[in-house]
Design an enzyme around this catalytic site. Structure first.
Site, PDB file in Angstrom:
ATOM      1  N   ASN A 124      88.496  -3.638   7.111  1.00  9.64           N
ATOM      2  CA  ASN A 124      89.170  -4.584   8.004  1.00  9.64           C
ATOM      3  C   ASN A 124      89.958  -5.575   7.148  1.00  9.64           C
ATOM      4  O   ASN A 124      89.369  -6.415   6.466  1.00  9.64           O
ATOM      5  CB  ASN A 124      88.114  -5.296   8.857  1.00  9.64           C
ATOM      6  CG  ASN A 124      88.719  -6.266   9.855  1.00  9.64           C
ATOM      7  OD1 ASN A 124      89.891  -6.623   9.759  1.00  9.64           O
ATOM      8  ND2 ASN A 124      87.915  -6.703  10.796  1.00  9.64           N
TER       9      ASN A 124
ATOM     10  N   CYS B 203      92.532 -11.952  13.015  1.00 13.86           N
ATOM     11  CA  CYS B 203      92.846 -10.506  13.003  1.00 13.86           C
ATOM     12  C   CYS B 203      93.974 -10.152  13.964  1.00 13.86           C
ATOM     13  O   CYS B 203      94.598  -9.101  13.824  1.00 13.86           O
ATOM     14  CB  CYS B 203      91.600  -9.693  13.325  1.00 13.86           C
ATOM     15  SG  CYS B 203      90.308  -9.893  12.098  1.00 13.86           S
TER      16      CYS B 203
ATOM     17  N   HIS C  12      94.550  -2.604  15.431  1.00 12.98           N
ATOM     18  CA  HIS C  12      93.873  -3.352  14.367  1.00 12.98           C
ATOM     19  C   HIS C  12      92.720  -2.485  13.878  1.00 12.98           C
ATOM     20  O   HIS C  12      91.998  -1.882  14.675  1.00 12.98           O
ATOM     21  CB  HIS C  12      93.367  -4.683  14.924  1.00 12.98           C
ATOM     22  CG  HIS C  12      92.457  -5.406  13.979  1.00 12.98           C
ATOM     23  ND1 HIS C  12      92.776  -5.584  12.649  1.00 12.98           N
ATOM     24  CD2 HIS C  12      91.238  -5.991  14.165  1.00 12.98           C
ATOM     25  CE1 HIS C  12      91.793  -6.254  12.059  1.00 12.98           C
ATOM     26  NE2 HIS C  12      90.845  -6.499  12.946  1.00 12.98           N
TER      27      HIS C  12
END
Ligand code: UT7
Length: 323
Positions: free
Chosen positions: A280, A114, A250
């Site tokens: 996500n 990520c 993020h």
């Protein structure tokens, strides 16, 4: 004279299929209310059966090239942040290179889960400063839906698919915080935490594997480490929280985004939030948010932006840039 890597274009691509939280209620012991309240996610886009990560990345790259008014043959390098490359090798970046009809320069993937886009931006910035490239296409693209255990309600409701891309170009600048472009970066990792977020496949198992996560533990590290790395990057640029126009974080969980903004003493009306619409998307989430933030009219030329991300490894970092 200082060399800066300045953003010339941005673009994104999201697959057509949108899956609402309610769709999970048929197959899992979960609810729209739980997913919204614990993560902030309302829907996510999922790739179709024939789509690949390189396809998504190519669509985002074309959108960024159009935004920049550039042709693929003007690009010297492609860096693609992904943990869901279509094949073990060659890199998805070289597939994008071929899809764009680009026959010169070089292309490679960066894998920091990520945090991948922050690592890719930092690498692109370093290549530009070192004189290795003048224009770099930096992409984050993921199909995390292919890594989901669809029986695990603790993970499968959280992730989505998509891609975003930026074009960075070398410019000469005064070397002050007023310069456009990347002003500072801060990268970190700590491999001792590998067991709280990982995929249980690879060459050691001969399978692609499924994502496994101890959500609470990752959450705990995230709120602490994201504010720390953002502060460290700002300090390197000689700036502080009061200088920030936008945090572009993020997009994993609205509670992490809010907790980090609070620690940074930046109000939520200066944070670009897309988690409700995308879930996500791992390394794709920051370039997606940059592209959507620009399209919404939030991000404007001259704005001071802090991006920050954390993911498997653990790996985390931040980039400070003036748009
Ligand atoms: O991008 C990479 C980094 N990843 C992240 O940043 C994710 C970080 N973690 C998180 O976002 C959160 O920890 C989650 C959203 C994953 C979970 O939120 P939480 O508040 O930490 O919940 P929890 O894991 O402590 O679970 C609370 C309860 C549990 O039930 P019990 O043990 O209290 O009976 C879970 O089994 O919620 C249950 N639960 C669910 N219930 C309904 C877990 N997933 C679900 C679900 N629907 N989908």
């Amino acid at each position: 004279m200082t060399i800066r890597a300045v953003v010339r274009g941005v673009g994104h691509y999201l697959p057509d299929r949108v899956v609402s939280n309610a769709e999970f209620e048929a197959s899992l012991d979960t609810s729209d209310d739980w997913i919204r309240s614990r993560s902030g996610i309302e829907r996510r886009h999922l790739a179709g059966p024939g789509q690949t990560t390189a396809d998504l990345a190519t669509r985002a790259a074309k959108a960024a090239l159009e935004d920049a008014g550039m042709q693929a043959d003007e690009i010297d390098a492609i860096i693609l942040a992904t943990s869901t490359a279509d094949l073990t090798f060659p890199s998805a970046a070289t597939m994008v290179q071929a899809n764009l009809g680009m026959t010169r320069g070089f292309a490679f993937d960066v894998q920091a889960v990520c945090a991948g886009f922050v690592f890719a931006l930092t690498t692109a910035n370093a290549l530009i400063i070192a004189g290795q490239a003048t224009r770099v296409l930096v992409i984050g693209a993921e199909i995390f839906s292919r890594l989901m255990d669809w029986t695990d309600r603790g993970t499968c409701v959280l992730f989505g698919d998509g891609a975003g891309a930026l074009i960075l170009e070398r410019t000469e600048a005064a070397g002050t915080p007023a310069d456009r472009g990347i002003l500072s970066t801060d990268l970190n990792s700590d491999g001792r935490h590998k067991d709280i977020l990982y995929v249980d496949g690879g060459t050691s198992t001969g399978t692609t594997g499924k994502l496994r996560m101890e959500g609470k533990e990752v959450f705990r590290h995230a709120v602490e480490k994201l504010a720390e790395t953002a502060h460290a990057a700002l300090e390197k640029a000689g700036l502080g929280s009061a200088d920030v126009d936008w945090i572009v974080p993020h997009q994993a969980n609205i509670r992490i985004i809010e907790g980090t903004a609070k620690r940074m003493q930046v109000s939520m009306d200066r944070v670009v939030v897309t988690v409700q619409d995308h879930g996500n998307t791992s390394a794709a989430s920051i370039p997606l948010a940059l592209s959507v933030g620009k399209a919404r009219g939030q991000i404007k030329p001259g704005d001071l932006i802090v991006t920050e991300a954390i993911g498997g490894g653990l790996a985390w970092g931040a980039v400070v840039l003036r748009w």
